[in-house]
Design a protein around this motif. Sequence first.
Motif, PDB file in Angstrom:
ATOM      1  N   THR A  12       0.835  -1.208   0.000  1.00  0.00           N
ATOM      2  CA  THR A  12       0.000   0.000   0.000  1.00  0.00           C
ATOM      3  C   THR A  12       0.869   1.256   0.000  1.00  0.00           C
ATOM      4  OG1 THR A  12      -1.713  -1.180   1.209  1.00  0.00           O
ATOM      5  CG2 THR A  12      -1.864   1.220   1.181  1.00  0.00           C
ATOM      6  N   GLN A  34      -1.437  -7.097  -9.164  1.00  0.00           N
ATOM      7  CA  GLN A  34      -2.390  -7.422  -8.102  1.00  0.00           C
ATOM      8  C   GLN A  34      -3.720  -7.896  -8.679  1.00  0.00           C
ATOM      9  OE1 GLN A  34      -1.780  -7.458  -4.616  1.00  0.00           O
ATOM     10  NE2 GLN A  34       0.250  -7.402  -5.579  1.00  0.00           N
ATOM     11  N   LEU A  35      -4.126  -7.288  -9.795  1.00  0.00           N
ATOM     12  CA  LEU A  35      -5.406  -7.666 -10.409  1.00  0.00           C
ATOM     13  C   LEU A  35      -5.361  -9.062 -11.012  1.00  0.00           C
ATOM     14  CD1 LEU A  35      -6.533  -4.318 -12.064  1.00  0.00           C
ATOM     15  CD2 LEU A  35      -7.755  -5.591 -10.307  1.00  0.00           C
ATOM     16  N   PHE A  38      -6.261 -10.856  -7.885  1.00  0.00           N
ATOM     17  CA  PHE A  38      -7.583 -10.475  -7.360  1.00  0.00           C
ATOM     18  C   PHE A  38      -8.313  -9.639  -8.418  1.00  0.00           C
ATOM     19  CE2 PHE A  38      -4.381 -10.524  -3.976  1.00  0.00           C
ATOM     20  CZ  PHE A  38      -4.863 -11.566  -3.178  1.00  0.00           C
ATOM     21  N   GLU A  40     -11.286  -8.774  -9.126  1.00  0.00           N
ATOM     22  CA  GLU A  40     -12.403  -7.887  -8.799  1.00  0.00           C
ATOM     23  C   GLU A  40     -12.112  -7.003  -7.598  1.00  0.00           C
ATOM     24  OE1 GLU A  40     -16.098  -9.912  -8.575  1.00  0.00           O
ATOM     25  OE2 GLU A  40     -16.004 -10.637 -10.640  1.00  0.00           O
ATOM     26  N   SER A  41     -10.830  -6.770  -7.325  1.00  0.00           N
ATOM     27  CA  SER A  41     -10.453  -5.923  -6.189  1.00  0.00           C
ATOM     28  C   SER A  41     -10.869  -4.473  -6.451  1.00  0.00           C
ATOM     29  CB  SER A  41      -8.944  -6.001  -5.966  1.00  0.00           C
ATOM     30  OG  SER A  41      -8.517  -4.983  -5.093  1.00  0.00           O
ATOM     31  N   ARG A  42     -11.814  -3.978  -5.657  1.00  0.00           N
ATOM     32  CA  ARG A  42     -12.291  -2.607  -5.841  1.00  0.00           C
ATOM     33  C   ARG A  42     -11.167  -1.600  -5.664  1.00  0.00           C
ATOM     34  NH1 ARG A  42     -17.733  -1.668  -2.415  1.00  0.00           N
ATOM     35  NH2 ARG A  42     -16.976   0.478  -2.664  1.00  0.00           N
ATOM     36  N   CYS A  43     -10.348  -1.835  -4.666  1.00  0.00           N
ATOM     37  CA  CYS A  43      -9.252  -0.901  -4.370  1.00  0.00           C
ATOM     38  C   CYS A  43      -8.275  -0.824  -5.542  1.00  0.00           C
ATOM     39  CB  CYS A  43      -8.533  -1.352  -3.099  1.00  0.00           C
ATOM     40  SG  CYS A  43      -7.174  -0.262  -2.632  1.00  0.00           S
ATOM     41  N   ALA A  44      -7.860  -2.006  -6.059  1.00  0.00           N
ATOM     42  CA  ALA A  44      -6.882  -2.037  -7.156  1.00  0.00           C
ATOM     43  C   ALA A  44      -7.466  -1.413  -8.425  1.00  0.00           C
ATOM     44  CB  ALA A  44      -6.439  -3.474  -7.425  1.00  0.00           C
TER      45      ALA A  44
END
Length: 646
Positions: A12, A34-35, A38, A40-44
């Motif tokens: 982060t 990272q995607l 993950f 469907e990571s909202r943050c990424a």
Amino acid sequence: MMRVPVKEGEMTKTIYTHIMEQRYDKAVKILSQQLQSFPESRCALSLLGYCYYHMQDFHQAAETYGQLVQAAPEVDEYKVYHVQSLVKAGLYEEASQACTAVENPDFTERVMLLQATISYEQEEVQLARSILDQCSPDAEEQQVFEGALLWKEKRHPEAMKQFSDAMTTNGYQANLAYNIALCYYSTKQYGPALKHIAEIIERGVRDHPELSVGALSEGDLQARSVGNTAVLRETALIEAFNLKSAIEYMMKNMEAAKDALDDMPPRDESELDPVTLHNQALVEMDSKPTEGFRKLNFLLHQQPSPPETFVNLLLLYCKYSYYDLAADILAENAELTYKNMNPEDYEFLDALILGQSSPEEAYRRFDELSMKHVETLRKGTKNIQDARRQRDQNLVKKYLGEFDEALAKYIPVLMGQAKIYWELDNYSMVEKIFRQSAEFCSEDESWKLNVAHIFFMQEKFKECIRYYEPFVRKHSDNLLGVTAIILANLCVAYVMTSANEEAEELMRLVEKEEEKMVDPSKPVYHLCIINLVIGTLYCTKGNFEFGISRIMKSLEPYERKIGVDTWYYAKRCMLALAETLAKNMVLLNDEVFDDIIAFFDAADQVGKNIGTQINVVEAATESAASKRTVSQEARMLKRFFLKMRD
């Protein structure tokens, strides 16, 4: 893709540090990794969309925010970001549809402003204004948007007032200064426009030396790209340099136009915005036509792209006689014809292209267009006379401006009409067409030069001197700024009227100008072309011995003067001599043969990397193996002349 190493527990911190320091490309690499783990990571997804947006990769930003909206359909803020990205990417239909998905009343005002922007970009000015009237944005935003709408409606003085008032209220802002300069440019007030541009550049250089303004023009070809950063956008430097280049281009200062583009903060070609790419194509067209066509064709298939791209590409194809390609572009982009061309321009280009397949029909269409323009010019003349009788100087100035604009539209139509007979070698008809237009065009410089060309082609040398001479004298302080063929034709006309002293004096002046050239990397061909034309004249009259010697001498020093064009015209005379020799119609002594063989040997040495292809579009697609060179042709011609000598 190689994985970017990140310390454990500092993911982060690393990402946010890159974003804070505007190193978006590094943040994108980490977030993309990272995607993969993950998806469907909202943050990424949110951070990745933010990075793409600020890198001005709006298509990727729109795609990323689209994924984010699917992953979190309940968050309307993401939908707004998605709409913004679509608008910036020029995907207006998709953006308009995406607006309907935003339901949160807190975003109503913002969505309406985006809808107004979409309408503005699609030339729906009245709809944009009606949407804007329903909003209650802050005073500055309202003023700027209103100014933009007024500019779009060509109400430039009112638009300028809105931008000036906004700057008075909120202090100096580079984007507002640029808008004011643009209004001056739109009304052809280039002096005040350049003044505002100079201030933008001066502030940008002073406040942000890290943007390396002028690094490329100073010869630093390895200057590091500064990227499309937020700081660069805030300074409006790119917009200012583009506008400066456009002004210099309109004033026919091509070197200054190119310098303005070179002075920009350095960026890689992949980072260039559409306007810069378009302006580069226009400025480089004379020296790098293949490159210019490549850029304009690339832009034509991009969204958004400058609306001028379509028309300029068509005009340039016609200028270089690629009428088939122009016809293809017209047929493939029918929607752009209605969107980006006014009916008069379309009718003109359509007639110009038609002239290749049906000259009679093209002439008829040009004639119809010509009559419309003549009617407008007659009305303009009457308006000027009426205003002068009323002693209203402002009205006189207004009508004179309108007359000049109408004349500028008529001249290309006249040239297109005359070109049909010119290509049929019917010069008397061309002369007749120009005489009929003398009522309005007799003071226009391009008209006078074309009349001179017509007289020259009819061998009316005394008449052509009357038109060439005043033009050349007017530009006597910069003879190299005069098109070389004008000087060459004038010299030939002097020779043919036994005014040899005047011809020699003009050639001496050109030679002195060429000797003053300080940059040896920029060869000049004026004296070379004059001698080529004179040599060709003697060859056509059957005096090959003198004509060929003149042509060979014109190309000295060979390493600087032999090029695609000069070789083309030199070899035409060599081939004419070869044909005459083959028919036993002329005899040459051994000394002349030796000079010709020596010339071909020299051409062989310097011409190994000089192509003989003038067709720039076909030359772009040719492989290196299939490309014929001056060296190859020189050897072929040498072989023939050796046979003739033996």
